[in-house]
Design a protein around this motif. Structure first.
Motif, PDB file in Angstrom:
ATOM      1  N   PRO A  98     -60.552  50.112 -24.782  1.00  0.00           N
ATOM      2  CA  PRO A  98     -60.508  50.891 -26.032  1.00  0.00           C
ATOM      3  C   PRO A  98     -60.812  52.364 -25.794  1.00  0.00           C
ATOM      4  O   PRO A  98     -61.764  52.916 -26.337  1.00  0.00           O
ATOM      5  CB  PRO A  98     -61.608  50.224 -26.866  1.00  0.00           C
ATOM      6  CG  PRO A  98     -62.623  49.822 -25.840  1.00  0.00           C
ATOM      7  CD  PRO A  98     -61.829  49.411 -24.617  1.00  0.00           C
ATOM      8  N   LEU A  99     -59.997  53.002 -24.960  1.00  0.00           N
ATOM      9  CA  LEU A  99     -60.263  54.374 -24.556  1.00  0.00           C
ATOM     10  C   LEU A  99     -59.129  55.286 -24.984  1.00  0.00           C
ATOM     11  O   LEU A  99     -57.966  54.882 -24.971  1.00  0.00           O
ATOM     12  CB  LEU A  99     -60.422  54.451 -23.030  1.00  0.00           C
ATOM     13  CG  LEU A  99     -61.484  53.545 -22.411  1.00  0.00           C
ATOM     14  CD1 LEU A  99     -61.421  53.627 -20.895  1.00  0.00           C
ATOM     15  CD2 LEU A  99     -62.864  53.914 -22.917  1.00  0.00           C
ATOM     16  N   ASP A 100     -59.487  56.511 -25.347  1.00  0.00           N
ATOM     17  CA  ASP A 100     -58.500  57.515 -25.733  1.00  0.00           C
ATOM     18  C   ASP A 100     -58.364  58.564 -24.635  1.00  0.00           C
ATOM     19  O   ASP A 100     -59.362  59.084 -24.129  1.00  0.00           O
ATOM     20  CB  ASP A 100     -58.914  58.213 -27.031  1.00  0.00           C
ATOM     21  CG  ASP A 100     -58.852  57.299 -28.231  1.00  0.00           C
ATOM     22  OD1 ASP A 100     -57.933  56.456 -28.287  1.00  0.00           O
ATOM     23  OD2 ASP A 100     -59.720  57.415 -29.107  1.00  0.00           O
ATOM     24  N   LEU A 101     -57.122  58.869 -24.295  1.00  0.00           N
ATOM     25  CA  LEU A 101     -56.804  59.928 -23.346  1.00  0.00           C
ATOM     26  C   LEU A 101     -56.671  61.226 -24.127  1.00  0.00           C
ATOM     27  O   LEU A 101     -55.904  61.302 -25.082  1.00  0.00           O
ATOM     28  CB  LEU A 101     -55.497  59.604 -22.618  1.00  0.00           C
ATOM     29  CG  LEU A 101     -54.933  60.642 -21.666  1.00  0.00           C
ATOM     30  CD1 LEU A 101     -55.895  60.909 -20.515  1.00  0.00           C
ATOM     31  CD2 LEU A 101     -53.579  60.181 -21.144  1.00  0.00           C
ATOM     32  N   VAL A 102     -57.455  62.234 -23.748  1.00  0.00           N
ATOM     33  CA  VAL A 102     -57.392  63.530 -24.428  1.00  0.00           C
ATOM     34  C   VAL A 102     -57.018  64.609 -23.423  1.00  0.00           C
ATOM     35  O   VAL A 102     -57.481  64.611 -22.291  1.00  0.00           O
ATOM     36  CB  VAL A 102     -58.717  63.884 -25.143  1.00  0.00           C
ATOM     37  CG1 VAL A 102     -58.984  62.931 -26.288  1.00  0.00           C
ATOM     38  CG2 VAL A 102     -59.894  63.879 -24.190  1.00  0.00           C
ATOM     39  N   ASN A 103     -56.166  65.505 -23.845  1.00  0.00           N
ATOM     40  CA  ASN A 103     -55.666  66.578 -22.996  1.00  0.00           C
ATOM     41  C   ASN A 103     -56.497  67.830 -23.260  1.00  0.00           C
ATOM     42  O   ASN A 103     -56.149  68.643 -24.103  1.00  0.00           O
ATOM     43  CB  ASN A 103     -54.181  66.807 -23.299  1.00  0.00           C
ATOM     44  CG  ASN A 103     -53.558  67.839 -22.406  1.00  0.00           C
ATOM     45  OD1 ASN A 103     -54.150  68.277 -21.435  1.00  0.00           O
ATOM     46  ND2 ASN A 103     -52.348  68.231 -22.754  1.00  0.00           N
ATOM     47  N   VAL A 104     -57.605  67.971 -22.548  1.00  0.00           N
ATOM     48  CA  VAL A 104     -58.490  69.105 -22.814  1.00  0.00           C
ATOM     49  C   VAL A 104     -58.586  70.112 -21.672  1.00  0.00           C
ATOM     50  O   VAL A 104     -59.088  71.204 -21.865  1.00  0.00           O
ATOM     51  CB  VAL A 104     -59.923  68.649 -23.199  1.00  0.00           C
ATOM     52  CG1 VAL A 104     -59.901  67.809 -24.448  1.00  0.00           C
ATOM     53  CG2 VAL A 104     -60.607  67.913 -22.078  1.00  0.00           C
ATOM     54  N   LEU A 105     -58.092  69.759 -20.490  1.00  0.00           N
ATOM     55  CA  LEU A 105     -58.155  70.690 -19.371  1.00  0.00           C
ATOM     56  C   LEU A 105     -56.808  71.362 -19.163  1.00  0.00           C
ATOM     57  O   LEU A 105     -55.762  70.755 -19.386  1.00  0.00           O
ATOM     58  CB  LEU A 105     -58.543  69.953 -18.083  1.00  0.00           C
ATOM     59  CG  LEU A 105     -59.969  69.430 -18.013  1.00  0.00           C
ATOM     60  CD1 LEU A 105     -60.170  68.629 -16.730  1.00  0.00           C
ATOM     61  CD2 LEU A 105     -60.978  70.562 -18.094  1.00  0.00           C
ATOM     62  N   ARG A 106     -56.850  72.603 -18.731  1.00  0.00           N
ATOM     63  CA  ARG A 106     -55.616  73.328 -18.425  1.00  0.00           C
ATOM     64  C   ARG A 106     -55.821  74.115 -17.138  1.00  0.00           C
ATOM     65  O   ARG A 106     -56.938  74.498 -16.788  1.00  0.00           O
ATOM     66  CB  ARG A 106     -55.208  74.254 -19.568  1.00  0.00           C
ATOM     67  CG  ARG A 106     -56.163  75.387 -19.835  1.00  0.00           C
ATOM     68  CD  ARG A 106     -55.753  76.205 -21.061  1.00  0.00           C
ATOM     69  NE  ARG A 106     -56.690  77.275 -21.299  1.00  0.00           N
ATOM     70  CZ  ARG A 106     -56.616  78.488 -20.758  1.00  0.00           C
ATOM     71  NH1 ARG A 106     -55.626  78.792 -19.958  1.00  0.00           N
ATOM     72  NH2 ARG A 106     -57.517  79.405 -21.018  1.00  0.00           N
ATOM     73  N   VAL A 107     -54.717  74.336 -16.456  1.00  0.00           N
ATOM     74  CA  VAL A 107     -54.720  75.106 -15.214  1.00  0.00           C
ATOM     75  C   VAL A 107     -54.590  76.581 -15.556  1.00  0.00           C
ATOM     76  O   VAL A 107     -53.806  76.957 -16.423  1.00  0.00           O
ATOM     77  CB  VAL A 107     -53.537  74.664 -14.321  1.00  0.00           C
ATOM     78  CG1 VAL A 107     -53.396  75.558 -13.107  1.00  0.00           C
ATOM     79  CG2 VAL A 107     -53.708  73.218 -13.903  1.00  0.00           C
ATOM     80  N   LEU A 108     -55.381  77.397 -14.878  1.00  0.00           N
ATOM     81  CA  LEU A 108     -55.296  78.837 -15.074  1.00  0.00           C
ATOM     82  C   LEU A 108     -54.263  79.444 -14.132  1.00  0.00           C
ATOM     83  O   LEU A 108     -53.967  78.894 -13.065  1.00  0.00           O
ATOM     84  CB  LEU A 108     -56.662  79.482 -14.825  1.00  0.00           C
ATOM     85  CG  LEU A 108     -57.778  79.045 -15.779  1.00  0.00           C
ATOM     86  CD1 LEU A 108     -59.103  79.664 -15.360  1.00  0.00           C
ATOM     87  CD2 LEU A 108     -57.438  79.409 -17.215  1.00  0.00           C
TER      88      LEU A 108
END
Length: 192
Positions: A98-108
């Motif tokens: 029961p886990l959610d994948l969140v897109n919070v990191l980005r490459v600089l």
């Protein structure tokens, strides 16, 4: 079945790694990641799922969020998919987590591929990652950080630092493989 290795890096979160980056796993991951062999997503994702399930034992009462180490945008465009995200989706589905994948990191800007860089250059390059502004609403949440391969730990350490600076708590790092650097006789930090 792969072994699960909970390891601690510099008093950071425990690392759960499915196994070594060698043999069939290495060949399969290279084909999936660099040769657009998307059909390998299921066996690789299943392998990752067993390790992800083990890492969930680090969580408190609420299910943690899943955050993947981001690829450079040019690599995502050329590949056509975010390879670690695809592996995580299979892992979660196969293990019924029961886990959610969140897109919070980005490459600089300015980040390059890590392959071929010495340890010092890897550290510098790995620091070119940031938390997206919208992630501030996730402060206080537990996170499991996921990557495909851990070599020196530079990438995952940098990602953990920016996630924690944004108020999230990284409770575990999960990776499909760990690799031994060929340019060094030293073991990777995951093996120490």
């Amino acid at each position: 079945m792969p072994e699960v290795h909970p390891e601690h890096l510099s008093a950071g979160p425990p690392y759960y790694v499915a196994g070594a980056y060698e043999g069939v796993v290495r060949d399969t991951l290279i084909a999936f990641k660099h040769d657009s062999a998307y059909g390998f997503v299921k066996p690789l994702g299943s392998r990752l799922g067993r390790v992800l399930r083990a890492a969930c034992r680090e969580a408190g009462a609420d299910p943690p969020l899943l955050v993947t180490v981001p690829s450079r945008p040019a690599r995502v465009r050329s590949r056509g998919y975010r390879h670690v995200d695809a592996l995580v989706r299979v892992a979660v589905r196969r293990e019924r987590l029961p886990l959610d994948l969140v897109n919070v990191l980005r490459v600089l800007r300015g980040r390059t591929g890590q392959v071929g860089l010495d340890a010092e250059s890897r550290e510098r390059n790995a620091r070119r990652v940031a938390v997206r502004k919208r992630a501030t609403k996730l402060a206080g949440r537990e996170v499991i950080l996921v990557d495909d391969i851990v070599t020196t730990g530079a990438t995952t350490r940098a990602a953990c630092e920016v996630l924690e600076a944004a108020g999230m708590r990284v409770i575990a790092v999960v990776a499909l493989c760990h690799a031994v650097r060929k340019d060094s006789s030293q073991k990777t930090q995951v093996e120490e």
